[in-house]
Scaffold this motif. Structure first.
Motif, PDB file in Angstrom:
ATOM      1  N   VAL A 182      -6.210  -1.227  12.839  1.00 39.04           N
ATOM      2  CA  VAL A 182      -7.646  -1.513  12.826  1.00 39.04           C
ATOM      3  C   VAL A 182      -8.187  -1.690  14.249  1.00 39.04           C
ATOM      4  O   VAL A 182      -9.181  -1.067  14.626  1.00 39.04           O
TER       5      VAL A 182
ATOM      6  N   SER B  96       0.825  -1.223   0.000  1.00 43.49           N
ATOM      7  CA  SER B  96       0.000   0.000   0.000  1.00 43.49           C
ATOM      8  C   SER B  96       0.852   1.264   0.000  1.00 43.49           C
ATOM      9  O   SER B  96       0.444   2.272  -0.556  1.00 43.49           O
TER      10      SER B  96
ATOM     11  N   GLY C 229      -0.572  -7.109   6.615  1.00 37.14           N
ATOM     12  CA  GLY C 229      -0.341  -6.080   5.606  1.00 37.14           C
ATOM     13  C   GLY C 229      -1.573  -5.927   4.735  1.00 37.14           C
ATOM     14  O   GLY C 229      -2.671  -6.361   5.098  1.00 37.14           O
TER      15      GLY C 229
HETATM   16  N1  LIG Z   1      -4.439   4.109   9.780  1.00 38.39           N
HETATM   17  C1  LIG Z   1      -4.720   2.991   9.144  1.00 38.39           C
HETATM   18  N2  LIG Z   1      -5.932   2.408   9.287  1.00 38.39           N
HETATM   19  C2  LIG Z   1      -6.206   1.256   8.654  1.00 38.39           C
HETATM   20  N3  LIG Z   1      -5.358   0.605   7.857  1.00 38.39           N
HETATM   21  C3  LIG Z   1      -4.145   1.156   7.686  1.00 38.39           C
HETATM   22  C4  LIG Z   1      -3.763   2.360   8.308  1.00 38.39           C
HETATM   23  N4  LIG Z   1      -2.480   2.637   7.941  1.00 38.39           N
HETATM   24  C5  LIG Z   1      -2.090   1.637   7.125  1.00 38.39           C
HETATM   25  N5  LIG Z   1      -3.099   0.744   6.945  1.00 38.39           N
HETATM   26  C6  LIG Z   1      -3.111  -0.482   6.165  1.00 38.39           C
HETATM   27  O1  LIG Z   1      -2.058  -1.314   6.592  1.00 38.39           O
HETATM   28  C7  LIG Z   1      -1.704  -2.186   5.515  1.00 38.39           C
HETATM   29  C8  LIG Z   1      -0.215  -2.084   5.346  1.00 38.39           C
HETATM   30  O2  LIG Z   1       0.156  -3.016   4.411  1.00 38.39           O
HETATM   31  P1  LIG Z   1       1.530  -2.945   3.612  1.00 38.39           P
HETATM   32  O3  LIG Z   1       2.635  -3.029   4.587  1.00 38.39           O
HETATM   33  O4  LIG Z   1       1.530  -1.777   2.687  1.00 38.39           O
HETATM   34  O5  LIG Z   1       1.393  -4.233   2.730  1.00 38.39           O
HETATM   35  P2  LIG Z   1       2.166  -5.634   2.702  1.00 38.39           P
HETATM   36  O6  LIG Z   1       2.842  -5.797   4.015  1.00 38.39           O
HETATM   37  O7  LIG Z   1       1.116  -6.684   2.478  1.00 38.39           O
HETATM   38  O8  LIG Z   1       3.117  -5.535   1.544  1.00 38.39           O
HETATM   39  C9  LIG Z   1      -2.494  -1.699   4.302  1.00 38.39           C
HETATM   40  O9  LIG Z   1      -3.633  -2.502   4.149  1.00 38.39           O
HETATM   41  C10 LIG Z   1      -2.901  -0.286   4.686  1.00 38.39           C
HETATM   42  O10 LIG Z   1      -4.095   0.097   4.059  1.00 38.39           O
END
Ligand SMILES: Nc1ncnc2c1ncn2[C@@H]1O[C@H](COP(=O)(O)OP(=O)(O)O)[C@@H](O)[C@H]1O
Ligand SMILES: [Ca+2]
Length: 491
Positions: free
Chosen positions: A348, A58, A202
């Motif tokens: 969350v 993300s 994630g």
């Molecule tokens: N304040 C927040 N509230 C809800 N979800 C969040 C918030 N900040 C980040 N996220 C979520 O946390 C997740 C982080 O995943 P990420 O590290 O980017 O992906 P991955 O580890 O699967 O490669 C994403 O789904 C993002 O939308």
């Protein structure tokens, strides 16, 4: 009387000048010892630095770590001093705009240049690790994922730091380094304490990692670490497509299987209505040919128990080729010990105020939250990003289902899960563990340590000097006068 006076004058201890000299000698000893000890301490702590870029599905974050230069191999010394969130989406979203993938990192890398002393730049390692977003892109189109990595590589090499590579890390590594991070930060390795499991959620994948006393039946889930003189047999698994964004896609695809263009979704608030399209991805393969972009009207009905039923359908609980499984035929021993749940688990659960509730309380709160009308939710949280806000009902239900039905946590051991963002100054996540491993900063064997910490050594030296000084005084009191009396008796 005259004899007595004569005696007093003959006894050197009775002369004020001797007393003064004794006091000065004692004070001199104390000062000397204290100075010698303080002088032995390194003049001032010189720090070294390391930079790790977490290229998530993300978004990308840049972390700066520092540690005292002369204590490189002492565990527990590395801490995060700065974190920068790159604006925009993750690097995998630049698949069709490749040259901008590197440029997107500019602001945060400039910040890193300012935060780290210039003279340390050439020896400061920079690592970029990409996770599930890039794993999916590689499955979809390996050539494009290579080009994205080359773009960020070329960009990072323009900086004066010691570039150490940009690569897609495996799910196993992601899980294991997250586990190393939380246990390193909690000081569990140094004290040879029982370790804590790690749960990372994630957008595109989720990881579970813990030390199990039971045999790990599947080789791909088993890792052995020798850290600080102890062996750790670790169970780890990364579920690709079970990060919360891809899980939502799976849930939508399951509900759209009937082929209708109107989706009434219990995982979204009543009154929520949006036109959406569901692009096919490696996680959600096309169910019908020539149907790569399914457009539909997404409306919410807000019912957490029905939402849980929907979420359960994205897991396969029936097929298990091992003694026991989590889901989708993946081996998992029973969860044991404490767990740290970070990343989206924390975001969350923290938003929903569920970080210290029981499983039952959490479910009740979710019932209430999901059934709240969308208009009211928007009004209550005007500053929260609408995409997150719309999805918290789904995400909260997904987390409870993943933990209870997926990983087999129960009402009894629910309290063993701690939802955490940071430990001390450092964010919980895989990046610190990754850097510690690549710089060999956690030794396999415990290094010899001085028997006393520096502070204790100083304290003992000063106390001893004081003790000697007091002995001097006592000696004067006890032996100064009796010498006179003895002389008197003889006379
Ligand atoms: N304040 C927040 N509230 C809800 N979800 C969040 C918030 N900040 C980040 N996220 C979520 O946390 C997740 C982080 O995943 P990420 O590290 O980017 O992906 P991955 O580890 O699967 O490669 C994403 O789904 C993002 O939308
Ligand atoms: Ca991540």
């Amino acid at each position: 009387m005259a004899e007595q006076r004569e005696m007093k004058e003959k006894n050197p201890w009775h002369r004020p000048v001797i007393i003064c000299i004794t006091v000065f000698i004692a004070m001199g000893v104390i000062t000397l010892v204290a100075m010698a000890v303080v002088q032995n301490k390194p003049l001032h702590q010189k720090y070294k630095y390391g930079i790790v870029l977490d290229a998530g599905s993300s978004h990308t974050s840049v972390y700066i770590y520092e540690w005292p230069a002369e204590k490189e191999n002492n565990t527990g010394m590395v801490r995060q001093t700065h974190a920068c969130n790159v604006k925009g989406k993750g690097i995998s979203s630049y698949a069709w705009n490749i040259s901008y993938a590197g440029m997107s990192l500019r602001e945060c890398m400039e910040e890193a240049k300012e935060k780290i002393p210039v003279w340390r730049h050439p020896e400061t390692p920079v690592y970029l690790g990409a996770t599930a977003g890039m794993r999916l892109l590689r499955m979809f189109n390996a050539a494009v994922s290579d080009q994205v990595l080359s773009s960020v590589e070329r960009f990072l090499q323009t900086y004066p730091f010691l570039y150490q590579g940009a690569r897609i890390i495996s799910g196993q590594e992601e899980g294991a380094y997250g586990w190393i991070t939380v246990n390193y930060l909690n000081g569990n390795f140094r004290k040879a304490l029982t370790t804590m499991g790690a749960l990372d959620l994630g957008g595109a994948s989720t990881q579970i990692t813990f030390v199990s006393k039971q045999e790990v039946e599947s080789e791909e889930n088993s890792m052995l670490f020798r850290l600080y003189g102890n062996d750790y047999h670790v169970y780890t698994h990364s579920f690709l497509c079970y990060g919360k964004d891809q899980a939502l896609k799976l849930a939508l695809a399951k509900q759209l299987q009937t082929g209708e263009s109107q989706l009434r979704d219990p995982c979204f608030h009543p009154g929520y209505i949006e036109q959406k399209s569901l692009a096919s991805s490696p996680c959600v393969p096309e169910t019908r040919p020539h149907d790569s972009e399914r457009t539909f009207t997404h409306t919410g009905t807000g019912n957490a128990s029905l939402c849980q039923e929907v979420v359960k359908r994205i897991f396969n609980f029936t097929h298990c080729p091992w003694g026991r499984c989590s889901f989708n035929g993946v081996f998992q021993p029973p969860v044991e010990g404490q767990f740290g749940a970070f990343s989206a688990f924390y975001f969350v659960m923290n938003f929903l105020n569920l970080t210290s509730d029981s499983l039952e309380q959490s479910k009740l709160k979710m019932d209430h939250y999901c059934s709240t009308p969308w208009a009211e939710i928007k009004q209550r949280y005007p500053s929260v990003k609408q995409k997150y806000l719309a999805e918290y009902c789904f995400s909260g239900t997904y987390i409870l289902t993943l933990l209870e039905n997926g990983y087999n946590f129960t009402s009894e051991n629910w309290k063993d899960i701690q939802f955490i963002k940071k430990i001390g100054d450092s964010d919980a996540g895989w990046t610190l563990g990754y850097m510690l491993n690549l710089t060999n900063m956690i030794p396999a064997e415990a290094p010899d340590e001085p028997p006393l910490p520096h502070g204790g050594y100083v304290a003992i030296m000063v106390l001893f000097s004081l003790f000697i000084f007091i002995l001097f005084l006592l000696a004067y009191k006890l032996f100064g006068r009796p010498v006179c009396n003895a002389n008197k008796q003889i006379i």
